[in-house]
Design an enzyme around this catalytic site. Sequence first.
Site, PDB file in Angstrom:
ATOM      1  N   CYS A   1      -9.070  -2.846  -0.743  1.00  0.00           N
ATOM      2  CA  CYS A   1      -8.014  -1.928  -1.196  1.00  0.00           C
ATOM      3  C   CYS A   1      -6.618  -2.463  -0.868  1.00  0.00           C
ATOM      4  O   CYS A   1      -6.239  -2.538   0.300  1.00  0.00           O
ATOM      5  CB  CYS A   1      -8.257  -0.577  -0.532  1.00  0.00           C
TER       6      CYS A   1
ATOM      7  N   CYS B   1      -4.311   0.018   0.919  1.00  0.00           N
ATOM      8  CA  CYS B   1      -4.763   0.180   2.307  1.00  0.00           C
ATOM      9  C   CYS B   1      -4.140  -0.891   3.191  1.00  0.00           C
ATOM     10  O   CYS B   1      -3.669  -0.602   4.292  1.00  0.00           O
ATOM     11  CB  CYS B   1      -6.290   0.083   2.392  1.00  0.00           C
TER      12      CYS B   1
END
Length: 105
Positions: free
Chosen positions: A30, A33
């Site tokens: 991600c 993230c």
Amino acid sequence: MVKQVSDRAEFNKIIGQDKYTFVNFTASWCGPCKKIDPVFEKLAEEHQGIDFIKVDVDEAAEIARWAGIHAAPTFILFHGGEQAGETIGAKPSALHALIAKTGEA
């Protein structure tokens, strides 16, 4: 310091405490993230009275399912085993707003 948690029993023990726990539901693949990670780490350094943990949604799918995670990153604030707040996405201001709910802002 942010602790990585993948065991459901350990997760339940940590969030069940009578203190705030800030959980970062993340994933290695991600991009957002990775972008918000330094902000979460810095908050952990600044707020020693709160437990900060990370849960990789792929490595700990059982925990992610239990928490109802549908997107990464998702941040959930727990107190005494109950959810006290949540935000989805890589928004530093939203993380600070969750911290403010603890009275540690």
